[in-house]
Design a protein around this motif. Sequence first.
Motif, PDB file in Angstrom:
ATOM      1  N   ASP A 150       4.491   5.168  -6.273  1.00 52.02           N
ATOM      2  CA  ASP A 150       3.112   5.136  -5.786  1.00 52.02           C
ATOM      3  C   ASP A 150       2.494   3.785  -6.136  1.00 52.02           C
ATOM      4  O   ASP A 150       1.748   3.652  -7.104  1.00 52.02           O
ATOM      5  N   PHE A 151       2.807   2.788  -5.334  1.00 54.74           N
ATOM      6  CA  PHE A 151       2.323   1.425  -5.588  1.00 54.74           C
ATOM      7  C   PHE A 151       0.809   1.338  -5.412  1.00 54.74           C
ATOM      8  O   PHE A 151       0.123   0.667  -6.188  1.00 54.74           O
ATOM      9  N   TRP A 155       2.567  -9.205   5.649  1.00 59.41           N
ATOM     10  CA  TRP A 155       1.337  -9.972   5.887  1.00 59.41           C
ATOM     11  C   TRP A 155       0.119  -9.051   6.070  1.00 59.41           C
ATOM     12  O   TRP A 155      -0.899  -9.197   5.403  1.00 59.41           O
ATOM     13  N   GLU A 156       0.218  -8.077   6.973  1.00 57.40           N
ATOM     14  CA  GLU A 156      -0.933  -7.239   7.291  1.00 57.40           C
ATOM     15  C   GLU A 156      -1.250  -6.250   6.180  1.00 57.40           C
ATOM     16  O   GLU A 156      -2.417  -6.107   5.783  1.00 57.40           O
ATOM     17  N   VAL A 157      -0.251  -5.576   5.654  1.00 63.03           N
ATOM     18  CA  VAL A 157      -0.534  -4.574   4.618  1.00 63.03           C
ATOM     19  C   VAL A 157      -1.076  -5.231   3.358  1.00 63.03           C
ATOM     20  O   VAL A 157      -1.936  -4.673   2.665  1.00 63.03           O
ATOM     21  N   ALA A 173       3.845  -4.252  -0.852  1.00 65.20           N
ATOM     22  CA  ALA A 173       4.386  -3.172  -0.012  1.00 65.20           C
ATOM     23  C   ALA A 173       3.797  -1.844  -0.473  1.00 65.20           C
ATOM     24  O   ALA A 173       4.493  -0.962  -0.967  1.00 65.20           O
ATOM     25  N   ALA A 174       2.480  -1.688  -0.287  1.00 67.76           N
ATOM     26  CA  ALA A 174       1.754  -0.527  -0.807  1.00 67.76           C
ATOM     27  C   ALA A 174       1.301   0.345   0.353  1.00 67.76           C
ATOM     28  O   ALA A 174       0.371  -0.001   1.088  1.00 67.76           O
ATOM     29  N   TYR A 175       1.961   1.501   0.508  1.00 68.07           N
ATOM     30  CA  TYR A 175       1.689   2.407   1.618  1.00 68.07           C
ATOM     31  C   TYR A 175       1.427   3.817   1.099  1.00 68.07           C
ATOM     32  O   TYR A 175       1.899   4.185   0.017  1.00 68.07           O
ATOM     33  N   PRO A 176       0.729   4.646   1.877  1.00 70.72           N
ATOM     34  CA  PRO A 176       0.604   6.058   1.509  1.00 70.72           C
ATOM     35  C   PRO A 176       1.962   6.749   1.573  1.00 70.72           C
ATOM     36  O   PRO A 176       2.909   6.246   2.181  1.00 70.72           O
ATOM     37  N   SER A 208       6.990  -7.707  -7.058  1.00 71.14           N
ATOM     38  CA  SER A 208       5.562  -7.456  -7.240  1.00 71.14           C
ATOM     39  C   SER A 208       5.313  -6.042  -7.739  1.00 71.14           C
ATOM     40  O   SER A 208       4.403  -5.799  -8.542  1.00 71.14           O
ATOM     41  N   ILE A 209       6.115  -5.102  -7.253  1.00 74.17           N
ATOM     42  CA  ILE A 209       5.951  -3.708  -7.660  1.00 74.17           C
ATOM     43  C   ILE A 209       6.381  -3.534  -9.117  1.00 74.17           C
ATOM     44  O   ILE A 209       5.691  -2.871  -9.912  1.00 74.17           O
ATOM     45  N   ILE A 210       7.515  -4.137  -9.489  1.00 71.80           N
ATOM     46  CA  ILE A 210       7.965  -4.059 -10.878  1.00 71.80           C
ATOM     47  C   ILE A 210       6.948  -4.723 -11.795  1.00 71.80           C
ATOM     48  O   ILE A 210       6.636  -4.214 -12.886  1.00 71.80           O
TER      49      ILE A 210
END
Length: 271
Positions: A207-208, A229-231, A134-137, A111-113
């Motif tokens: 930086d997703f 699931w949550e993120v 998987a997008a986090y600060p 998904s990121i690629i």
Amino acid sequence: MLVEKAYAPSRFGQLHYRIVRPDGPMVQPPLLVLHQTPSNSYEWMPILPLLAQGRVVIAPDTPGYGMSDAPPEPASIPDFAGVMGDLVDYLAERGEIGDGAFDVMGAHTGSIIATELAVSLPQRVRRLVLFGLAAYPEHERERRLALLLEKFPRPGADLAHVEQLWAIFGELGDARMTSEQRHVAMAECLRLGARMPWGYIGVYRYDFLGALAQVEQQALVINAQDDLWEVTQQVAPVLRHGRLWPLPGRAHGFLAFDAADIAPDILGFLS
């Protein structure tokens, strides 16, 4: 439909990919399908033929995974996206697909690629299907990377790393997976050796969140009830033209059981 295997040249050596061609004419854009870490294109096998309806479907192994040659060191997400863009160009030059726009579907790392492709090639990438975000600060990315590098230990003589990997598959895998399915999935990962977590280094140094905010394409976000699931629920609204599709009760490996149920909705979105 026959799922064929082939190789293409890449900046990191040979790139292995699976390809499915439609029985009839190609009336839809090709679909590039990108796997998660530390898996390979084999994970898409249950759904690849179902998606080749009027379109060519291409599922490569990310460099360093499956049967693709590895980079000399952990690669970045832009590196991986560049390889995938080159693959599409290579297939177009050979006349296997058209040279116009294409769609991209990815899972987790894929998904990121896919998102980087959409941002860097906005005129080429038409639509996105993203399994998990998987997008986090930044501070959270650093913490998660350290945990993952510890979670996937280097091979040792006592085979503790094998038992640890088996436990990971039991913890994260879909409850419907049999021991045989877990064994095969684990074997695909074991052949990577110490290179197994390399993909996560690119994931958590990217930086997703920032990239998602730049996506202009229509995006379908498929959210299985796995470790993202949550993120995924939290960050999906960052996509300007995104639609969230929750799939409760599913986890890693669920395509082996649910491919026929979700393929029509994916095709409907892409069409």
